[in-house]
Design a protein around this motif. Sequence first.
Motif, PDB file in Angstrom:
ATOM      1  N   ALA A  29       6.194  -4.575   4.483  1.00  0.00           N
ATOM      2  CA  ALA A  29       6.521  -3.284   5.096  1.00  0.00           C
ATOM      3  C   ALA A  29       7.976  -2.940   4.797  1.00  0.00           C
ATOM      4  O   ALA A  29       8.701  -2.468   5.668  1.00  0.00           O
ATOM      5  CB  ALA A  29       6.272  -3.348   6.604  1.00  0.00           C
ATOM      6  N   LEU A  86      10.352   1.907   0.560  1.00  0.00           N
ATOM      7  CA  LEU A  86      11.251   2.991   0.980  1.00  0.00           C
ATOM      8  C   LEU A  86      10.495   4.203   1.530  1.00  0.00           C
ATOM      9  O   LEU A  86      11.091   5.051   2.185  1.00  0.00           O
ATOM     10  CB  LEU A  86      12.142   3.412  -0.183  1.00  0.00           C
ATOM     11  CG  LEU A  86      13.131   2.332  -0.668  1.00  0.00           C
ATOM     12  CD1 LEU A  86      13.939   2.846  -1.851  1.00  0.00           C
ATOM     13  CD2 LEU A  86      14.060   1.883   0.461  1.00  0.00           C
ATOM     14  N   GLY A  87       9.200   4.282   1.243  1.00  0.00           N
ATOM     15  CA  GLY A  87       8.395   5.379   1.799  1.00  0.00           C
ATOM     16  C   GLY A  87       8.867   6.752   1.362  1.00  0.00           C
ATOM     17  O   GLY A  87       8.881   7.695   2.149  1.00  0.00           O
ATOM     18  N   THR A  88       9.217   6.882   0.085  1.00  0.00           N
ATOM     19  CA  THR A  88       9.811   8.157  -0.377  1.00  0.00           C
ATOM     20  C   THR A  88       8.828   9.323  -0.298  1.00  0.00           C
ATOM     21  O   THR A  88       9.249  10.464  -0.148  1.00  0.00           O
ATOM     22  CB  THR A  88      10.326   8.038  -1.828  1.00  0.00           C
ATOM     23  OG1 THR A  88       9.277   7.529  -2.640  1.00  0.00           O
ATOM     24  CG2 THR A  88      11.523   7.104  -1.906  1.00  0.00           C
ATOM     25  N   ARG A  89       7.509   9.024  -0.373  1.00  0.00           N
ATOM     26  CA  ARG A  89       6.537  10.127  -0.318  1.00  0.00           C
ATOM     27  C   ARG A  89       6.531  10.800   1.043  1.00  0.00           C
ATOM     28  O   ARG A  89       5.983  11.873   1.198  1.00  0.00           O
ATOM     29  CB  ARG A  89       5.122   9.599  -0.631  1.00  0.00           C
ATOM     30  CG  ARG A  89       4.881   9.333  -2.102  1.00  0.00           C
ATOM     31  CD  ARG A  89       3.586   8.602  -2.309  1.00  0.00           C
ATOM     32  NE  ARG A  89       3.620   7.263  -1.739  1.00  0.00           N
ATOM     33  CZ  ARG A  89       2.542   6.525  -1.481  1.00  0.00           C
ATOM     34  NH1 ARG A  89       1.352   7.009  -1.724  1.00  0.00           N
ATOM     35  NH2 ARG A  89       2.668   5.315  -0.974  1.00  0.00           N
ATOM     36  N   ARG A 109      12.308  -4.616  -4.399  1.00  0.00           N
ATOM     37  CA  ARG A 109      12.107  -4.690  -5.867  1.00  0.00           C
ATOM     38  C   ARG A 109      10.638  -4.764  -6.249  1.00  0.00           C
ATOM     39  O   ARG A 109      10.281  -5.293  -7.290  1.00  0.00           O
ATOM     40  CB  ARG A 109      12.888  -5.885  -6.424  1.00  0.00           C
ATOM     41  CG  ARG A 109      14.407  -5.661  -6.362  1.00  0.00           C
ATOM     42  CD  ARG A 109      15.172  -6.878  -6.785  1.00  0.00           C
ATOM     43  NE  ARG A 109      14.696  -7.405  -8.065  1.00  0.00           N
ATOM     44  CZ  ARG A 109      14.769  -8.693  -8.426  1.00  0.00           C
ATOM     45  NH1 ARG A 109      15.313  -9.567  -7.616  1.00  0.00           N
ATOM     46  NH2 ARG A 109      14.316  -9.078  -9.594  1.00  0.00           N
ATOM     47  N   GLY A 110       9.772  -4.297  -5.359  1.00  0.00           N
ATOM     48  CA  GLY A 110       8.352  -4.227  -5.685  1.00  0.00           C
ATOM     49  C   GLY A 110       7.505  -5.110  -4.786  1.00  0.00           C
ATOM     50  O   GLY A 110       8.018  -6.019  -4.105  1.00  0.00           O
ATOM     51  N   LEU A 111       6.190  -4.834  -4.792  1.00  0.00           N
ATOM     52  CA  LEU A 111       5.266  -5.561  -3.914  1.00  0.00           C
ATOM     53  C   LEU A 111       5.239  -7.055  -4.228  1.00  0.00           C
ATOM     54  O   LEU A 111       5.206  -7.893  -3.318  1.00  0.00           O
ATOM     55  CB  LEU A 111       3.864  -4.944  -4.050  1.00  0.00           C
ATOM     56  CG  LEU A 111       2.764  -5.571  -3.210  1.00  0.00           C
ATOM     57  CD1 LEU A 111       3.108  -5.537  -1.726  1.00  0.00           C
ATOM     58  CD2 LEU A 111       1.434  -4.866  -3.465  1.00  0.00           C
ATOM     59  N   LEU A 147      -1.350  -4.583   3.246  1.00  0.00           N
ATOM     60  CA  LEU A 147      -0.251  -3.629   3.113  1.00  0.00           C
ATOM     61  C   LEU A 147      -0.099  -2.843   4.406  1.00  0.00           C
ATOM     62  O   LEU A 147      -1.081  -2.359   4.982  1.00  0.00           O
ATOM     63  CB  LEU A 147      -0.489  -2.679   1.930  1.00  0.00           C
ATOM     64  CG  LEU A 147      -0.577  -3.343   0.560  1.00  0.00           C
ATOM     65  CD1 LEU A 147      -0.420  -2.299  -0.545  1.00  0.00           C
ATOM     66  CD2 LEU A 147       0.453  -4.446   0.379  1.00  0.00           C
ATOM     67  N   GLY A 148       1.155  -2.720   4.836  1.00  0.00           N
ATOM     68  CA  GLY A 148       1.442  -2.172   6.153  1.00  0.00           C
ATOM     69  C   GLY A 148       1.176  -0.693   6.307  1.00  0.00           C
ATOM     70  O   GLY A 148       1.206  -0.166   7.424  1.00  0.00           O
ATOM     71  N   ASP A 149       0.924   0.012   5.197  1.00  0.00           N
ATOM     72  CA  ASP A 149       0.663   1.448   5.310  1.00  0.00           C
ATOM     73  C   ASP A 149      -0.785   1.781   4.972  1.00  0.00           C
ATOM     74  O   ASP A 149      -1.150   2.938   4.843  1.00  0.00           O
ATOM     75  CB  ASP A 149       1.599   2.234   4.390  1.00  0.00           C
ATOM     76  CG  ASP A 149       1.457   1.831   2.933  1.00  0.00           C
ATOM     77  OD1 ASP A 149       0.790   0.813   2.645  1.00  0.00           O
ATOM     78  OD2 ASP A 149       2.009   2.538   2.069  1.00  0.00           O
TER      79      ASP A 149
HETATM   80  P1  UTP Z   1       4.196   1.588  -1.786  1.00  0.00           P
HETATM   81  O1  UTP Z   1       4.397   1.708  -3.231  1.00  0.00           O
HETATM   82  O2  UTP Z   1       3.189   2.451  -1.121  1.00  0.00           O
HETATM   83  O3  UTP Z   1       5.544   1.731  -0.946  1.00  0.00           O
HETATM   84  O4  UTP Z   1       3.967   0.069  -1.425  1.00  0.00           O
HETATM   85  P2  UTP Z   1       6.796   2.620  -1.058  1.00  0.00           P
HETATM   86  O5  UTP Z   1       7.567   2.286  -2.286  1.00  0.00           O
HETATM   87  O6  UTP Z   1       7.474   2.428   0.244  1.00  0.00           O
HETATM   88  O7  UTP Z   1       6.192   4.094  -1.095  1.00  0.00           O
HETATM   89  P3  UTP Z   1       6.688   5.430  -1.775  1.00  0.00           P
HETATM   90  O8  UTP Z   1       5.879   5.500  -3.038  1.00  0.00           O
HETATM   91  O9  UTP Z   1       8.183   5.333  -1.988  1.00  0.00           O
HETATM   92  O10 UTP Z   1       6.330   6.514  -0.804  1.00  0.00           O
HETATM   93  C1  UTP Z   1       2.855  -0.454  -0.739  1.00  0.00           C
HETATM   94  C2  UTP Z   1       3.278  -1.395   0.373  1.00  0.00           C
HETATM   95  O11 UTP Z   1       4.158  -2.407  -0.103  1.00  0.00           O
HETATM   96  C3  UTP Z   1       5.358  -2.417   0.630  1.00  0.00           C
HETATM   97  C4  UTP Z   1       5.455  -1.030   1.280  1.00  0.00           C
HETATM   98  O12 UTP Z   1       6.192  -1.087   2.494  1.00  0.00           O
HETATM   99  C5  UTP Z   1       3.989  -0.687   1.522  1.00  0.00           C
HETATM  100  O13 UTP Z   1       3.516  -1.234   2.729  1.00  0.00           O
HETATM  101  N1  UTP Z   1       6.489  -2.689  -0.296  1.00  0.00           N
HETATM  102  C6  UTP Z   1       6.614  -2.001  -1.455  1.00  0.00           C
HETATM  103  C7  UTP Z   1       7.407  -3.660   0.046  1.00  0.00           C
HETATM  104  O14 UTP Z   1       7.306  -4.308   1.124  1.00  0.00           O
HETATM  105  N2  UTP Z   1       8.446  -3.906  -0.789  1.00  0.00           N
HETATM  106  C8  UTP Z   1       8.607  -3.233  -1.961  1.00  0.00           C
HETATM  107  O15 UTP Z   1       9.596  -3.518  -2.697  1.00  0.00           O
HETATM  108  C9  UTP Z   1       7.660  -2.252  -2.302  1.00  0.00           C
END
Ligand code: UTP
Length: 304
Positions: free
Chosen positions: A13, A16-19, A110-112, A132-134
């Motif tokens: 979780a 950055l949740g940019t969307r 730095r990514g999932l 995934l938390g969202d």
């Molecule tokens: P998303 O790609 O949907 O997350 O990652 P994001 O980058 O927050 O979204 P946008 O595209 O900018 O709106 C899926 C999941 O992986 C987590 C996110 O929090 C989400 O639950 N995640 C993603 C991380 O924990 N770390 C990261 O570096 C990337």
Amino acid sequence: MTSDRVTKAVIPAAGLGTRFLPATKAMPKEMLPVVDKPAIQYVVEEAVAAGLNDVLMITGRNKNALENHFDRATELEYLLETKGDIDRLAAVHHSTDLARMHYVRQGDPRGLGHAVLRARMHVGDEPFAVLLGDDLIDTRDPLLERMIGVAGARGGSVVALMEVDPLTAHRYGIATVVRTRDDDVVRITGLVEKPPLGTAPSNLAIIGRYVLDPGVFPVLETVAPGRGGEIQLTDALQELVHVAPGVHGVIFRGRRYDTGDRLDYLKAVVQLAVDRSDLGPDFEPWLEEFIAARAELRSGRVGA
Ligand code: UTP
């Protein structure tokens, strides 16, 4: 001691949740309310329902709201107690008592794959689940138990797959598969993260549930940054596809909502609200009237 039993859930979780900006400027998107609970609480409840009481959350900046939500809120509890508001007090206690919560910071998002690697110390040498938390899976359509069962029976890692509109395939990790004797289980022969539009090898997309073999950790340590310059979990799993017992997919045909996407978020709120016994009986007739009034307005406009 190693075990084949899945007991731990990891919930990334830290994105950055940019969307969802500007809502997510100072608050993680996982805290957005879906009806009256933050999205993340549904995810933790799902893990617990599948028997996973040990939950490690990977958090980033703005982590406080997440930790506070699952912690005691003494002042609030005292206030509700003195007012005799038992129902709301129970709701406040519920999120505190749900699971054994642990937290680790990701630092730079730095990514999932990078987020999942932060779980290595806590998880150790056992298979574990990633939620995934969202991403919300409707509790009426259980998925995680099935995935844990498949991982136990076949070994290796298991991902959740969903058939998507080919026009949206470029937003997902996409799997190439061969069928197995089980209608909902496939063996994965290839994975690609967010293939460019029109190049997806199938319409089977990875959604936010995984049961992972701990063998994924050393691969994540060395996998090169992929799509978007991020360490991708999909790329690490692709390396494990041809290492026995490989990677399997469970095809999910139930209800799922990506609450990090604004349109899907709205759908989640409406679908879960109409089914609520305390809100649905008032909300649904209002919704029907609202839609009918919109249709009338449109037909009036067309006729004018
Ligand atoms: P998303 O790609 O949907 O997350 O990652 P994001 O980058 O927050 O979204 P946008 O595209 O900018 O709106 C899926 C999941 O992986 C987590 C996110 O929090 C989400 O639950 N995640 C993603 C991380 O924990 N770390 C990261 O570096 C990337």
